[in-house]
Design a protein around this motif. Sequence first.
Motif, PDB file in Angstrom:
ATOM      1  N   LEU B 217       0.835  -1.211   0.000  1.00 24.28           N
ATOM      2  CA  LEU B 217       0.000   0.000   0.000  1.00 24.28           C
ATOM      3  C   LEU B 217       0.867   1.257   0.000  1.00 24.28           C
ATOM      4  CD1 LEU B 217      -2.842  -1.125   2.422  1.00 24.28           C
ATOM      5  CD2 LEU B 217      -2.889  -1.053  -0.067  1.00 24.28           C
ATOM      6  N   ASN B 218       2.006   1.205   0.723  1.00 23.79           N
ATOM      7  CA  ASN B 218       2.939   2.338   0.687  1.00 23.79           C
ATOM      8  C   ASN B 218       3.404   2.609  -0.740  1.00 23.79           C
ATOM      9  OD1 ASN B 218       3.034   3.128   3.355  1.00 23.79           O
ATOM     10  ND2 ASN B 218       4.627   1.658   3.897  1.00 23.79           N
ATOM     11  N   PHE B 224       0.293   7.070   1.755  1.00 25.40           N
ATOM     12  CA  PHE B 224      -0.529   6.154   2.540  1.00 25.40           C
ATOM     13  C   PHE B 224      -0.107   6.203   4.004  1.00 25.40           C
ATOM     14  CE2 PHE B 224      -1.069   2.080   4.625  1.00 25.40           C
ATOM     15  CZ  PHE B 224      -2.433   1.907   4.475  1.00 25.40           C
ATOM     16  N   SER B 225      -1.077   6.309   4.906  1.00 33.98           N
ATOM     17  CA  SER B 225      -0.753   6.221   6.336  1.00 33.98           C
ATOM     18  C   SER B 225      -1.994   5.788   7.108  1.00 33.98           C
ATOM     19  CB  SER B 225      -0.265   7.565   6.869  1.00 33.98           C
ATOM     20  OG  SER B 225      -1.366   8.445   6.957  1.00 33.98           O
ATOM     21  N   ASP B 226      -1.758   5.230   8.308  1.00 39.08           N
ATOM     22  CA  ASP B 226      -2.874   4.761   9.136  1.00 39.08           C
ATOM     23  C   ASP B 226      -3.792   5.905   9.542  1.00 39.08           C
ATOM     24  OD1 ASP B 226      -1.845   2.257   8.963  1.00 39.08           O
ATOM     25  OD2 ASP B 226      -0.769   2.355  10.867  1.00 39.08           O
ATOM     26  N   GLU B 227      -3.217   7.113   9.619  1.00 39.72           N
ATOM     27  CA  GLU B 227      -4.027   8.256  10.055  1.00 39.72           C
ATOM     28  C   GLU B 227      -5.015   8.654   8.961  1.00 39.72           C
ATOM     29  OE1 GLU B 227      -0.520   8.340  10.551  1.00 39.72           O
ATOM     30  OE2 GLU B 227      -1.056   7.525  12.510  1.00 39.72           O
ATOM     31  N   ARG B 228      -4.578   8.502   7.721  1.00 42.10           N
ATOM     32  CA  ARG B 228      -5.424   8.971   6.607  1.00 42.10           C
ATOM     33  C   ARG B 228      -6.430   7.932   6.137  1.00 42.10           C
ATOM     34  NH1 ARG B 228      -2.332  13.013   2.995  1.00 42.10           N
ATOM     35  NH2 ARG B 228      -3.876  12.407   1.464  1.00 42.10           N
ATOM     36  N   TYR B 229      -6.033   6.659   6.182  1.00 50.32           N
ATOM     37  CA  TYR B 229      -6.862   5.639   5.536  1.00 50.32           C
ATOM     38  C   TYR B 229      -7.220   4.488   6.472  1.00 50.32           C
ATOM     39  CZ  TYR B 229      -5.564   7.816   1.098  1.00 50.32           C
ATOM     40  OH  TYR B 229      -5.384   8.695   0.068  1.00 50.32           O
ATOM     41  N   GLU B 230      -8.383   3.913   6.190  1.00 48.95           N
ATOM     42  CA  GLU B 230      -8.815   2.694   6.848  1.00 48.95           C
ATOM     43  C   GLU B 230      -8.728   1.595   5.780  1.00 48.95           C
ATOM     44  OE1 GLU B 230     -12.956   1.431   9.097  1.00 48.95           O
ATOM     45  OE2 GLU B 230     -13.062   2.778   7.387  1.00 48.95           O
ATOM     46  N   VAL B 231      -8.134   0.454   6.136  1.00 46.74           N
ATOM     47  CA  VAL B 231      -7.974  -0.623   5.156  1.00 46.74           C
ATOM     48  C   VAL B 231      -8.829  -1.806   5.585  1.00 46.74           C
ATOM     49  CG1 VAL B 231      -6.344  -2.150   4.002  1.00 46.74           C
ATOM     50  CG2 VAL B 231      -5.620   0.135   4.717  1.00 46.74           C
ATOM     51  N   LEU B 232      -9.788  -2.195   4.733  1.00 50.09           N
ATOM     52  CA  LEU B 232     -10.734  -3.253   5.092  1.00 50.09           C
ATOM     53  C   LEU B 232     -10.543  -4.501   4.247  1.00 50.09           C
ATOM     54  CD1 LEU B 232     -14.107  -1.275   5.425  1.00 50.09           C
ATOM     55  CD2 LEU B 232     -12.659  -2.155   7.280  1.00 50.09           C
ATOM     56  N   LEU B 233     -10.656  -5.642   4.934  1.00 54.76           N
ATOM     57  CA  LEU B 233     -10.645  -6.932   4.255  1.00 54.76           C
ATOM     58  C   LEU B 233     -11.728  -7.755   4.955  1.00 54.76           C
ATOM     59  CD1 LEU B 233      -9.207  -8.653   2.151  1.00 54.76           C
ATOM     60  CD2 LEU B 233      -7.384  -9.078   3.803  1.00 54.76           C
ATOM     61  N   HIS B 234     -12.748  -8.186   4.232  1.00 56.00           N
ATOM     62  CA  HIS B 234     -13.883  -8.901   4.813  1.00 56.00           C
ATOM     63  C   HIS B 234     -14.527  -8.096   5.941  1.00 56.00           C
ATOM     64  CE1 HIS B 234     -12.801 -12.356   2.414  1.00 56.00           C
ATOM     65  NE2 HIS B 234     -11.570 -12.229   2.838  1.00 56.00           N
ATOM     66  N   VAL B 261     -10.119  -3.063   0.448  1.00 49.39           N
ATOM     67  CA  VAL B 261     -10.773  -1.766   0.265  1.00 49.39           C
ATOM     68  C   VAL B 261     -10.058  -0.713   1.106  1.00 49.39           C
ATOM     69  CG1 VAL B 261     -12.897  -0.449   0.646  1.00 49.39           C
ATOM     70  CG2 VAL B 261     -13.004  -2.765  -0.286  1.00 49.39           C
ATOM     71  N   VAL B 262      -9.676   0.399   0.482  1.00 50.03           N
ATOM     72  CA  VAL B 262      -9.003   1.489   1.182  1.00 50.03           C
ATOM     73  C   VAL B 262      -9.955   2.684   1.212  1.00 50.03           C
ATOM     74  CG1 VAL B 262      -7.034   3.055   1.129  1.00 50.03           C
ATOM     75  CG2 VAL B 262      -6.731   0.676   0.475  1.00 50.03           C
ATOM     76  N   ARG B 263     -10.341   3.090   2.439  1.00 54.26           N
ATOM     77  CA  ARG B 263     -11.281   4.221   2.595  1.00 54.26           C
ATOM     78  C   ARG B 263     -10.612   5.348   3.356  1.00 54.26           C
ATOM     79  NH1 ARG B 263     -17.013   1.466   3.705  1.00 54.26           N
ATOM     80  NH2 ARG B 263     -17.599   3.621   3.909  1.00 54.26           N
ATOM     81  N   PRO B 264     -10.819   6.592   2.934  1.00 52.01           N
ATOM     82  CA  PRO B 264     -10.285   7.710   3.712  1.00 52.01           C
ATOM     83  C   PRO B 264     -11.010   7.793   5.057  1.00 52.01           C
ATOM     84  CG  PRO B 264     -11.523   8.498   1.806  1.00 52.01           C
ATOM     85  CD  PRO B 264     -11.602   7.010   1.777  1.00 52.01           C
ATOM     86  N   LYS B 265     -10.256   8.164   6.126  1.00 49.96           N
ATOM     87  CA  LYS B 265     -10.883   8.212   7.459  1.00 49.96           C
ATOM     88  C   LYS B 265     -11.700   9.486   7.624  1.00 49.96           C
ATOM     89  CE  LYS B 265      -8.244   5.159  10.384  1.00 49.96           C
ATOM     90  NZ  LYS B 265      -7.110   5.001  11.279  1.00 49.96           N
TER      91      LYS B 265
END
Lengths: 211, 265
Positions: B217-218, B224-234, B261-265
């Motif tokens: 993802l980087n 890409f960073s944990d602060e900006r995005y939420e990463v979903l799998l199932h 799925v990558v969603r902005p927080k």
Amino acid sequence: MEFSGVSGMLIMSLSYEEFSSQAREFQEIAESLDDGWRLKGASDGKHYLYKTQYYTPPQVLNPCNADCSREQSVGATDSQVRESHEDGQQTFVWEYNIVYSVSYEVPALYFNVFKLGCAAPLSLDEVWDFCRLFGAPFGMNAEDLWSTVTQQEHPSTGVPNFALHPCNTQRMMQHLLNSLHFEKKNYLITWLSSVGPIVGIRMANAYCPAL
Amino acid sequence: MSEDRDVIEAIWSGSIPACFKLASHECTSLQNPEPFFAMLPRISYLPLLWEKIQRHFAHFVTEESRSSPIWLEYNLVPLRWQYPIGLLFDLLGEKATLPWNITVHFNDFPVKEVLACPSRQVAEAQFLNSIKEADFLKTRKKVMNTMTQGERRQMTAALHSLRTENFWAVNRKLMFTGEPWKHVPLRVFLSENCRQLQKLVGISNAENEPLTLREVLNDWIQEFSDERYEVLLHGVPAPLEAPLQWLGVNMSYADNFLYVVVRPK
């Protein structure tokens, strides 16, 4: 291009960079012939080749009449197209896309077919009828259609298209490499002149530098 | 490496409560039909439900629409049936507003957005083609070339009836291939614009260590960073530090692709 041995078989792939550069060369030849092929850049930054072609079979989808079919290239005038329409013959609009398959690392042929003046594309069954008509002279097995042509999303635009499956392209190119000794720089042209006829694509000799 | 049964069982038992309603402008009866409620298995596909939905609403639309293929829509976005239900929900749905309210249409099929699906055979062919593509990425299609018709049927039937064990009896062959995977079947979907990213990605990084999802993802997503995005799998936060091949074996969808799925927080 990569040659690596897997199970004693050579594998022949084309990188996106090679695809893109060969597509640009393809466009140069297309421009000099004015045969309708154009290079397009999608919003995802990827290139693909595109062409629209009109085709009027003498009797709709009658494979027995394949030999006397006549083709109208994209150069056909509107009046010619209208004239054939007024004859009671249905004209079909083919939209061809040559895209790059990331998974299979080869070029792939995507297309849609419309009846002239109709917004909805033909159904899978209707497209298969065309493939049987076009593919028969090349020994295509009608039983193979499920694994040969199905509907897929265009990788760049997302629009549903019919796709000639690229899963056997590497193997086919390997056979061609062995039998014809074509060169790496002619990958795209060699491939298209081999699979194109199944969906009615004919290529001018000018594309082949050896002829 | 062997599969992690607990993870796989959890993925196969995941489901989403959904409420299907007929598009109001397509209803020709004086009485509005009752909504159709269903628990949708995340791992499964929408066409498996189409017959039931069609039967439920058929008598409330015009006679000529009744036999036309239905299509489904959420928040004005047509649902692309070739993707697993869990992916569609993670990409488009909102956990806060369950059940998932899906609108059913009989008219105006969006031919420029949704693949035609006149039969279950089309849906199954699509599913098997996807497995074939995943196998090509992993092994250059060596496993699918040796798979019998019976085994292919077993996979589609087991997915339909949600029998994890029957499915994995065949799926194990696709996952444990006896040699390192060439590439990991991975697609990343960005919820902002529904765009999908796919590039060739192996199982190791430049230091020859197992490649992690975070490294991918980087590389694929700018800043890409944990602060900006939420990463979903199932539907759950994806384990970003897990080796990609472990994720591929245990957390792929039934068609052997990892859909992240990558969603902005």
